[in-house]
Design a protein around this motif. Structure first.
Motif, PDB file in Angstrom:
ATOM      1  N   MET A 178       0.652  -1.349   0.018  1.00 21.50           N
ATOM      2  CA  MET A 178       0.014   0.074   0.018  1.00 21.50           C
ATOM      3  C   MET A 178       0.958   1.107   0.064  1.00 21.50           C
ATOM      4  O   MET A 178       0.402   2.259  -0.405  1.00 21.50           O
ATOM      5  CB  MET A 178      -0.850  -0.091   1.078  1.00 21.50           C
ATOM      6  N   PRO A 235       1.353   3.209  -3.629  1.00 22.23           N
ATOM      7  CA  PRO A 235       0.000   3.933  -4.019  1.00 22.23           C
ATOM      8  C   PRO A 235      -0.271   5.162  -3.213  1.00 22.23           C
ATOM      9  O   PRO A 235      -0.658   6.264  -3.611  1.00 22.23           O
ATOM     10  CB  PRO A 235      -0.889   2.830  -4.110  1.00 22.23           C
ATOM     11  N   VAL A 236      -0.072   4.946  -1.937  1.00 20.80           N
ATOM     12  CA  VAL A 236      -0.761   5.888  -0.794  1.00 20.80           C
ATOM     13  C   VAL A 236       0.554   7.260  -1.075  1.00 20.80           C
ATOM     14  O   VAL A 236      -0.146   8.107  -0.961  1.00 20.80           O
ATOM     15  CB  VAL A 236      -0.622   5.490   0.489  1.00 20.80           C
ATOM     16  N   GLY A 269       0.683   7.756  -5.503  1.00 18.07           N
ATOM     17  CA  GLY A 269      -0.574   7.909  -6.358  1.00 18.07           C
ATOM     18  C   GLY A 269      -1.131   9.253  -6.575  1.00 18.07           C
ATOM     19  O   GLY A 269      -1.420   9.788  -7.713  1.00 18.07           O
ATOM     20  N   ALA A 321      -1.322  10.835   5.429  1.00 13.25           N
ATOM     21  CA  ALA A 321      -1.989   9.312   5.094  1.00 13.25           C
ATOM     22  C   ALA A 321      -0.948   8.342   5.901  1.00 13.25           C
ATOM     23  O   ALA A 321      -1.776   7.468   6.293  1.00 13.25           O
ATOM     24  CB  ALA A 321      -2.049   9.155   3.609  1.00 13.25           C
TER      25      ALA A 321
END
Lengths: 201, 201
Positions: free
Chosen positions: A158, A161-162, A165, A197
């Motif tokens: 993850m 992408p986090v 992205g 995030a």
DNA sequence: CATATTTTAGAATTATATTCTAAAATATGG
DNA sequence: CCATATTTTAGAATATAATTCTAAAATATG
């Protein structure tokens, strides 16, 4: 009186000329819209010559791609390794990504547009190699921060992408003319978002 | 005894057959790797017939794209409008995106791969229209949350990349076989990340 | 049922990526 | 600098695949 595998002195320069001509043509006319003719015309060379240096139109386009991705990745790693604290590293790479796109529009446009083209199979192996090395390095860097408890735990898949992205999507919009946000604003807001995030607190 | 613009009863079914055949061929062989032959063979039809219904290979591919994006977007909106609280909406659309990709792999693969193909110019206008309507609706929904102070303020252009960028990248990896993360895990972790990135507190 | 229109089929055409042949340029041992 | 094997260039020939064309078959409707 026999010689083997020697190469003319001007050959590397010629190859570079062809690559740049190809980059411009592909960006302006699209991959299918570009004829080998167009590339020859722009590079001031002949079909035979291009085919002597590149096996096919696909191979040529793929070489262009590799050239671009190498540049992007090496700068990225260089930038990341300048920093130690997770927050600093994240801000740095987000900023790097955005700046790179702003100052290498042609390359960036090509990389975005062609990422999934058929011709990428021509360099599948090499591309995978580059990515592996790239993600290994980045992964190692981030693991420190996770183990130090400064970055929250997620499934390993993850993190890319986090973190990247949002800038990927933003720069894609940028190249499509869908936003005119200022470089500075975008960089700081997206970096802040990425940090929120993943930070541990 | 004159008739105009009538259309045979089975025509829509035939068009659908061609579109599905095209989708499969393009995914398996790539756009350039697919010949009109291949599509005809798979659809059990003839070149002439395909060209009667579609102006060109480009047009055909573009219709496939539009078909797919409409499905994706309409489900997205439907899902979003079921919710009122920002957090709920964000979780819902992230989950929707991921589920859609998992259960529509063929379409998803096509949409990702072809997003920047030359042939998209064939439906530029229509595509822009769809996107405008889509983003307007989504934008309106989010504005409530921003004005209510539940979502932090950023440049408007940053919301789409920040919210959807991570799932975009994740699902891209998924389709490239670069991750085998479970649907559930991915959905909840990415939703949580998106929410952290934009929530006001 | 008659006939204008749509649809299908596949051959002919066209466009363009690739291959091929030979000439020109270049490198290197002598 | 010479001789010559090798690399590079050039452009014509070929092959492949998209598109166009023509006519026959199917269909809808008055």
């Amino acid at each position: 009186m026999k010689k083997l595998n020697s190469t003319h002195k001007k050959t590397p320069a010629k190859i570079e000329v062809i690559i740049m001509a190809a980059l411009e043509c592909f960006n302006e006319l699209g991959f299918n819209g570009t004829g080998m003719n167009d590339i020859c015309a722009r590079g001031g060379t002949s079909v035979g010559s291009v085919y002597h240096h590149f096996k096919s139109k696909d191979q040529l386009a793929a070489r262009v791609y590799i050239e671009g991705i190498k540049n992007y990745q090496s700068g990225y790693i260089e930038e990341l390794l300048k920093h130690n604290r997770p927050r600093d590293g994240i801000f740095a790479i987000v900023r790097y990504h955005i700046n790179w796109v702003y100052s290498n529009r042609d390359w960036a446009r090509f990389l975005f547009r062609m990422r999934h083209e058929d011709f990428m199979w021509a360099v599948e192996e090499e591309f995978a190699q580059l990515n592996k090395k790239f993600f290994d390095t980045v992964g190692t860097w981030f693991r420190k921060g996770i183990q130090a408890g400064e970055i929250r735990k997620m499934s390993p898949d993850m993190y890319p992408p986090v973190l990247m992205g949002p800038c990927q999507e933003f720069t894609r919009m940028l190249l499509e003319g869908k936003t005119f946000a200022k470089q500075e604003t975008a960089a700081s807001e997206l970096a802040e978002s990425a940090w929120r995030a993943v930070k541990a607190v």
